[in-house]
Design a protein around this motif. Structure first.
Motif, PDB file in Angstrom:
ATOM      1  N   LYS A  88      62.729  -4.235 -25.917  1.00 15.96           N
ATOM      2  CA  LYS A  88      61.463  -4.661 -26.518  1.00 15.96           C
ATOM      3  C   LYS A  88      60.575  -5.412 -25.511  1.00 15.96           C
ATOM      4  CE  LYS A  88      62.437  -3.014 -30.614  1.00 15.96           C
ATOM      5  NZ  LYS A  88      62.428  -3.832 -31.824  1.00 15.96           N
ATOM      6  N   SER A  89      61.192  -5.917 -24.436  1.00 14.01           N
ATOM      7  CA  SER A  89      60.385  -6.539 -23.383  1.00 14.01           C
ATOM      8  C   SER A  89      59.539  -5.480 -22.685  1.00 14.01           C
ATOM      9  CB  SER A  89      61.277  -7.242 -22.348  1.00 14.01           C
ATOM     10  OG  SER A  89      62.144  -8.151 -22.961  1.00 14.01           O
ATOM     11  N   ASP A  90      60.147  -4.323 -22.409  1.00 16.36           N
ATOM     12  CA  ASP A  90      59.400  -3.204 -21.821  1.00 16.36           C
ATOM     13  C   ASP A  90      58.340  -2.677 -22.782  1.00 16.36           C
ATOM     14  OD1 ASP A  90      60.682  -3.265 -19.421  1.00 16.36           O
ATOM     15  OD2 ASP A  90      61.975  -1.529 -19.793  1.00 16.36           O
ATOM     16  N   VAL A  91      58.672  -2.655 -24.072  1.00 17.83           N
ATOM     17  CA  VAL A  91      57.707  -2.190 -25.080  1.00 17.83           C
ATOM     18  C   VAL A  91      56.480  -3.101 -25.078  1.00 17.83           C
ATOM     19  CG1 VAL A  91      57.294  -1.891 -27.557  1.00 17.83           C
ATOM     20  CG2 VAL A  91      59.409  -1.042 -26.523  1.00 17.83           C
ATOM     21  N   TYR A  92      56.699  -4.409 -24.947  1.00 22.08           N
ATOM     22  CA  TYR A  92      55.580  -5.358 -24.866  1.00 22.08           C
ATOM     23  C   TYR A  92      54.697  -5.025 -23.659  1.00 22.08           C
ATOM     24  CZ  TYR A  92      53.038  -9.768 -24.465  1.00 22.08           C
ATOM     25  OH  TYR A  92      52.039 -10.714 -24.377  1.00 22.08           O
ATOM     26  N   SER A  93      55.324  -4.825 -22.497  1.00 25.28           N
ATOM     27  CA  SER A  93      54.551  -4.492 -21.293  1.00 25.28           C
ATOM     28  C   SER A  93      53.790  -3.187 -21.484  1.00 25.28           C
ATOM     29  CB  SER A  93      55.487  -4.376 -20.087  1.00 25.28           C
ATOM     30  OG  SER A  93      56.207  -5.573 -19.885  1.00 25.28           O
ATOM     31  N   PHE A  94      54.444  -2.210 -22.138  1.00 25.59           N
ATOM     32  CA  PHE A  94      53.783  -0.936 -22.413  1.00 25.59           C
ATOM     33  C   PHE A  94      52.570  -1.147 -23.316  1.00 25.59           C
ATOM     34  CE2 PHE A  94      53.205   2.574 -25.440  1.00 25.59           C
ATOM     35  CZ  PHE A  94      52.851   3.591 -24.562  1.00 25.59           C
ATOM     36  N   GLY A  95      52.688  -2.028 -24.315  1.00 26.34           N
ATOM     37  CA  GLY A  95      51.560  -2.305 -25.204  1.00 26.34           C
ATOM     38  C   GLY A  95      50.375  -2.890 -24.464  1.00 26.34           C
ATOM     39  N   VAL A  96      50.644  -3.815 -23.538  1.00 26.81           N
ATOM     40  CA  VAL A  96      49.571  -4.380 -22.710  1.00 26.81           C
ATOM     41  C   VAL A  96      48.904  -3.275 -21.909  1.00 26.81           C
ATOM     42  CG1 VAL A  96      49.026  -5.961 -20.827  1.00 26.81           C
ATOM     43  CG2 VAL A  96      50.696  -6.626 -22.565  1.00 26.81           C
ATOM     44  N   LEU A  97      49.731  -2.434 -21.291  1.00 28.03           N
ATOM     45  CA  LEU A  97      49.225  -1.338 -20.476  1.00 28.03           C
ATOM     46  C   LEU A  97      48.415  -0.354 -21.310  1.00 28.03           C
ATOM     47  CD1 LEU A  97      49.135   0.025 -17.727  1.00 28.03           C
ATOM     48  CD2 LEU A  97      51.405   0.980 -18.185  1.00 28.03           C
ATOM     49  N   LEU A  98      48.875  -0.038 -22.513  1.00 22.89           N
ATOM     50  CA  LEU A  98      48.141   0.872 -23.403  1.00 22.89           C
ATOM     51  C   LEU A  98      46.744   0.323 -23.697  1.00 22.89           C
ATOM     52  CD1 LEU A  98      49.601   2.595 -26.584  1.00 22.89           C
ATOM     53  CD2 LEU A  98      47.279   1.744 -26.508  1.00 22.89           C
ATOM     54  N   LEU A  99      46.658  -0.960 -24.029  1.00 29.61           N
ATOM     55  CA  LEU A  99      45.349  -1.560 -24.330  1.00 29.61           C
ATOM     56  C   LEU A  99      44.459  -1.595 -23.092  1.00 29.61           C
ATOM     57  CD1 LEU A  99      46.498  -4.499 -26.640  1.00 29.61           C
ATOM     58  CD2 LEU A  99      45.374  -2.371 -27.339  1.00 29.61           C
ATOM     59  N   GLU A 100      45.066  -1.767 -21.911  1.00 31.04           N
ATOM     60  CA  GLU A 100      44.280  -1.728 -20.675  1.00 31.04           C
ATOM     61  C   GLU A 100      43.720  -0.325 -20.438  1.00 31.04           C
ATOM     62  OE1 GLU A 100      46.065  -5.143 -17.730  1.00 31.04           O
ATOM     63  OE2 GLU A 100      47.109  -3.228 -17.773  1.00 31.04           O
ATOM     64  N   ILE A 101      44.519   0.692 -20.713  1.00 29.81           N
ATOM     65  CA  ILE A 101      44.066   2.072 -20.517  1.00 29.81           C
ATOM     66  C   ILE A 101      42.913   2.399 -21.451  1.00 29.81           C
ATOM     67  CG2 ILE A 101      44.755   4.495 -20.727  1.00 29.81           C
ATOM     68  CD1 ILE A 101      47.574   3.629 -19.827  1.00 29.81           C
ATOM     69  N   VAL A 102      42.992   1.954 -22.679  1.00 29.38           N
ATOM     70  CA  VAL A 102      41.926   2.226 -23.659  1.00 29.38           C
ATOM     71  C   VAL A 102      40.653   1.449 -23.326  1.00 29.38           C
ATOM     72  CG1 VAL A 102      41.239   1.967 -26.074  1.00 29.38           C
ATOM     73  CG2 VAL A 102      43.521   2.806 -25.518  1.00 29.38           C
ATOM     74  N   SER A 103      40.806   0.203 -22.909  1.00 28.66           N
ATOM     75  CA  SER A 103      39.630  -0.646 -22.664  1.00 28.66           C
ATOM     76  C   SER A 103      39.087  -0.523 -21.260  1.00 28.66           C
ATOM     77  CB  SER A 103      39.974  -2.113 -22.932  1.00 28.66           C
ATOM     78  OG  SER A 103      40.935  -2.584 -21.998  1.00 28.66           O
ATOM     79  N   GLY A 104      39.935  -0.070 -20.307  1.00 25.70           N
ATOM     80  CA  GLY A 104      39.509   0.000 -18.921  1.00 25.70           C
ATOM     81  C   GLY A 104      39.415  -1.352 -18.257  1.00 25.70           C
ATOM     82  N   ARG A 105      40.106  -2.350 -18.834  1.00 24.34           N
ATOM     83  CA  ARG A 105      40.036  -3.706 -18.296  1.00 24.34           C
ATOM     84  C   ARG A 105      41.431  -4.309 -18.187  1.00 24.34           C
ATOM     85  NH1 ARG A 105      35.216  -7.037 -21.132  1.00 24.34           N
ATOM     86  NH2 ARG A 105      35.879  -8.481 -19.496  1.00 24.34           N
ATOM     87  N   ARG A 106      41.571  -5.213 -17.213  1.00 20.94           N
ATOM     88  CA  ARG A 106      42.845  -5.892 -17.019  1.00 20.94           C
ATOM     89  C   ARG A 106      43.087  -6.899 -18.135  1.00 20.94           C
ATOM     90  NH1 ARG A 106      44.579  -5.116 -11.681  1.00 20.94           N
ATOM     91  NH2 ARG A 106      42.930  -4.494 -10.236  1.00 20.94           N
ATOM     92  N   ASN A 107      44.350  -7.117 -18.448  1.00 20.51           N
ATOM     93  CA  ASN A 107      44.689  -8.121 -19.457  1.00 20.51           C
ATOM     94  C   ASN A 107      44.202  -9.501 -19.037  1.00 20.51           C
ATOM     95  OD1 ASN A 107      45.927  -9.213 -21.786  1.00 20.51           O
ATOM     96  ND2 ASN A 107      47.758  -9.732 -20.615  1.00 20.51           N
ATOM     97  N   THR A 108      44.213  -9.772 -17.726  1.00 21.26           N
ATOM     98  CA  THR A 108      43.839 -11.096 -17.223  1.00 21.26           C
ATOM     99  C   THR A 108      42.354 -11.224 -16.912  1.00 21.26           C
ATOM    100  OG1 THR A 108      44.452 -10.342 -15.008  1.00 21.26           O
ATOM    101  CG2 THR A 108      46.108 -11.575 -16.265  1.00 21.26           C
ATOM    102  N   SER A 109      41.538 -10.221 -17.261  1.00 23.55           N
ATOM    103  CA  SER A 109      40.111 -10.285 -16.926  1.00 23.55           C
ATOM    104  C   SER A 109      39.265 -10.791 -18.081  1.00 23.55           C
ATOM    105  CB  SER A 109      39.613  -8.890 -16.518  1.00 23.55           C
ATOM    106  OG  SER A 109      39.555  -8.025 -17.648  1.00 23.55           O
ATOM    107  N   PHE A 110      39.897 -11.191 -19.188  1.00 24.03           N
ATOM    108  CA  PHE A 110      39.150 -11.660 -20.353  1.00 24.03           C
ATOM    109  C   PHE A 110      39.136 -13.171 -20.360  1.00 24.03           C
ATOM    110  CE2 PHE A 110      39.457  -7.395 -21.393  1.00 24.03           C
ATOM    111  CZ  PHE A 110      38.572  -7.115 -22.418  1.00 24.03           C
ATOM    112  N   TYR A 111      37.965 -13.734 -20.380  1.00 26.05           N
ATOM    113  CA  TYR A 111      37.851 -15.164 -20.177  1.00 26.05           C
ATOM    114  C   TYR A 111      36.966 -15.815 -21.228  1.00 26.05           C
ATOM    115  CZ  TYR A 111      39.861 -13.701 -15.795  1.00 26.05           C
ATOM    116  OH  TYR A 111      40.666 -13.142 -14.862  1.00 26.05           O
TER     117      TYR A 111
END
Length: 810
Positions: free
Chosen positions: A674-697
């Protein structure tokens, strides 16, 4: 590099606004008789750049600017009348009677001028293939003015940012006010120091980010920055200026970006505070110091910083209480971003230490062979702790601050030095005796082992730390010779370098049979070593799946450790996803195929291979793309093999990447599928949004992409998360479903997240009903942050970020 529109982005090029040009003339020069009238334009001789009139996206105002001529998404890299737009299409760009280049409106009012004071009767302005607009005196060919000396928000090929030693003047790049308004915004960037060059970003003239000193190869405060030759970055002292250049190419690849993490905002933890992005909380006081305002500090307001716990012996001597105790000591802090406001000298390392030790005003020093001696006499500001890289920082502290272990280390170090000297003497003596005997035997005609065909011990026989298991693992793979890999990569030439990771650099190579390969070379300065090397060999050598990168073999000779992979010409997903131009190549169909491919690779690791493997570092840069843009999971140095009855494990050594690590792993060291699944979820949202998880401020009222997505989900406005490059009504339902799945994957508790097999079924709509996601971790800002802190750290996580980019020819 460029300063972003509504973002701060120190990048070679920056995607900001789209526009079209109705008429393009064939000339590249403006004269007193040949001028431009909106919408006309000129093109550089090699058809690389265009100069003309444009309107930013969602704006009717007209500006004169420069952009790439044949790039599908047009990007303004220089703007003339950025503070005085035209409100209609009556604009003219011409040479005035006094020889200046001017922008006029329909009433012949000057909205912008090159503002050269010397009167010139015959001048012309030419757009070069470097993107520089040059105004010349035609009588003597002298350059009167050039756009490179008056940049807008973008720093690109052959331009230079400089700081004049005599006048103190700096050439800076400045941000757009917004995506629709190119007028000068709040941010600027450029070189700040002359003796120790550093890149600074300022917000409203106050420091916002600092790169750390330049060591002739990298800025040591940016640990994920590659060498100068890779990043195309150089600083040269030409007597008056500090210069930066970049070789000219067309396509862009983001090489490094700043700020990426919360710790990278200037003085995040206040004076004598140290920031560590991998710690929780991220701020702590330096050794020997304590919070200046404990109540605020423990509430998360760190700006007041820290104060010294015990007075230094120097201070006590000055105050007259000489019987206080032993002399001060210097405590070594490794892998640090050295503080701001250093004093610089050309002293050697020993001289640097001695000078600081004998100067009571000196509270810290550091030495770097590419920089020299740095010392500090005031507050230590903007200190950061890195997992790798940085420099050794020595801080003066009271002897009484040392604990028993520290004092033992002093004795151990002394003993080790003596032992090393003794060992060296013994080795020298033995070597001398061996050579003497060898020479005597040879002179006597005796046949020596080196004269026979006897096989000598190889690395595998002798140097693998005696671990027979390692020997077995290596023998399961084809072995390449160091000689063949050196030849394949042209001696590991920098021109063949593909990138840099925690393991070390990766080079492109071509074997004698013409096959292209990627060679990962263990860096001697790497934080990773033999353990990670053998781990990757053990894990990936047993795996075969179309969505996993294929390991072709390895090389272990002497101190060299190399892994040989199939070559991926499209490099990694982040090279496309976060690049304003390349992301246009990833339409929704390609992105969905990438999402599905990653998940199938993850399912294979978790359930379908003969081993159960947790990757532990799933992120965009570890997803390689083949020629057809199909994804392949790479980098198994951090992977963990599970036994048949294991479903989770604990570790005290958390590995991974900030922003992708699940909360239970980051906080408790507990990891599972489930740790990998969490990372995959972050990556999925990055692919859809075109933005890094850490670029939202801060401007978006979210700490991360996850928080932003959660906010939009609750507001029923999830369409605002979708990358405009893939916004297509016909794909909307599938895109929204993927966002829903992504939010299910990043739920805070592991038991709430779906398995990889369930995610595959969800993506294929084999499971039609999707549960309502629960709030992801770190989705909301802490409400206890007071107004004073918000003011002091305004936009500490703003939507502004900085990227320095390099480019490769198409």
């Amino acid at each position: 590099m460029g300063l972003g529109r509504g973002k701060i982005s120190l990048a070679l090029l920056l995607l900001t606004s789209s526009f079209c040009v109705e008429i393009i003339t064939a000339i590249d020069t403006i004269t007193s008789t040949q001028f431009l009238r909106d919408p006309e334009a000129i093109v550089s001789n090699g058809s690389i750049y265009t100069l003309g009139f444009f309107s930013p996206v969602n704006s009717t105002d007209r500006y004169v600017g420069i952009w790439f001529n044949e790039v599908p998404v047009v990007t303004a890299i220089w703007v003339a009348n950025r503070n005085k737009p035209l409100n209609d299409s009556s604009g003219i760009l011409a040479i005035s009677k006094d020889g200046n280049l001017v922008v006029l409106n329909g009433q012949q009012e000057i909205l912008w001028s090159s503002n050269v004071s010397n009167f010139v009767s015959n001048s012309s302005a030419q757009l070069s293939d470097t993107g520089n607009l040059v105004l010349r005196d035609n009588n003597n060919e002298e350059i009167m003015w050039e756009s490179f000396q008056h940049p807008s928000d973008t720093f690109f090929s052959n331009m230079k940012l400089s700081a004049n030693k005599r006048t103190g003047e700096k050439i800076l790049i400045t941000s757009w006010k917004s995506a629709t308004d190119p007028s000068i915004g709040s941010f600027s960037a450029g070189l700040n120091r002359l003796d120790i060059p550093e890149i600074f970003i300022w917000k409203d003239n106050y420091p916002y980010f600092r790169s750390g000193p330049w060591n002739r190869q990298v800025f040591i405060g940016v640990p994920y920055m590659n060498s100068a030759a890779v990043d195309g970055l150089n600083l040269v002292d030409d007597g008056e200026e500090q210069t930066r250049w970049e070789h000219g190419m067309e396509d862009r690849i983001v090489l490094w970006s700043v700020p990426m993490f919360d710790c990278e905002f200037y003085a995040r933890c206040g004076p004598f505070g140290s920031c560590n992005a991998q710690a929780s909380p991220i701020c702590s006081c330096l050794r020997g110091f304590e919070p200046n305002n404990p109540e605020e500090w423990y509430r998360g307001n760190w700006t007041s910083g820290c104060i010294r716990r015990k007075s230094l012996q120097c201070e006590r001597v000055k105050s007259g209480s000489e019987a206080a105790g032993k002399n001060d000591v210097f405590l070594k802090l490794g892998k640090m971003k050295v503080p701001d406001l250093a004093q610089w000298s050309r002293l050697t390392e020993i001289e640097c230490k001695d000078r600081c030790l004998t100067n009571c005003s000196c509270i810290a020093y550091a030495y770097n062979s590419g920089i020299g001696c740095m010392s500090w006499i005031g507050d230590l500001i903007d200190v950061q702790e890195f997992p790798t890289g940085g420099a050794d920082l020595y801080i003066r502290m009271a002897y009484s601050e040392l604990d028993g272990n520290d004092r033992k280390k002093v004795i151990v170090i002394v003993s080790a030095v003596v032992g090393t000297i003794t060992s060296a003497m013994i080795c020298a003596l033995l070597t001398w005796r061996f050579r003497s005997k060898h020479r005597a035997r040879k002179e006597g005609g005796e046949k020596l082992p080196s004269d026979t065909n006897e096989k000598h011990p190889s690395f595998l026989d002798r140097d693998m730390t005696g671990d027979s298991m390692d020997h077995v693992k290596l023998q399961e793979l084809p072995l390449f010779s160091l000689e063949s890999l050196t030849a394949a990569t042209d001696g590991f030439d920098l021109s063949n370098k593909l990138g840099q990771g925690g393991f070390g650099p990766v080079y492109k190579g071509k074997l004698s049979d013409g096959k292209e390969i990627a060679v990962k070379r263990l860096s001697r300065a790497s934080g990773q070593g033999l353990k990670e090397f053998m781990n990757e060999v053990e894990v990936i050598s047993k795996l075969q799946h179309r969505n996993l990168v294929r390991l072709l073999g390895c090389c272990v000779e002497g101190e060299e450790k190399l892994l040989v992979y199939e070559y991926m010409p499209n490099k990694s997903l982040d090279a496309f996803l976060y690049d304003p131009l390349r992301k246009q190549l990833l339409d929704w169909k390609k992105r969905f195929n990438i999402i599905e491919g990653i998940c199938r690779g993850l399912l294979y690791l978790h359930r379908d291979s003969r081993l159960r493997i947790i990757h532990r570092d799933l992120k965009a840069s570890n997803i390689l793309l083949d020629p057809e843009l199909k994804p392949k999971i790479s980098d198994f140095g951090a992977a963990r093999i599970f036994g048949g009855d294991e479903d989770q494990a604990n570790t005290i050594r958390v590995v991974g990447t900030y922003g992708y690590i699940s909360p239970e792993y980051a906080m408790e060291g507990r990891f599972s599928e489930k740790s990998d699944v969490y990372s995959f979820g972050v990556l999925l949202l990055e692919i859809v949004s075109g933005r890094r998880n850490t670029s939202f401020y801060g401007n978006e009222q979210a700490l991360s992409l996850l928080g932003f997505a959660w906010k939009l989900w609750n507001e029923g406005n999830i369409s605002a998360l979708v990358d405009p490059a893939i916004s297509d009504p016909s794909s909307q339902a599938e895109i929204f479903r993927c966002i829903h799945i992504g939010l299910l994957c990043v739920q805070e508790f592991p038991e709430d997240r779906p398995s990889a097999s369930t995610v595959v079924s969800m993506l294929n709509s084999e499971i039609s009903y999707l549960a309502t996601p629960k709030q992801p971790p770190f989705a909301e800002r802490k409400h206890h942050i007071n107004e004073e802190r918000l003011h002091q750290n305004e936009e500490k996580c703003s939507i502004n970020y900085v990227t320095v980019t390099g480019v490769d020819a198409r």
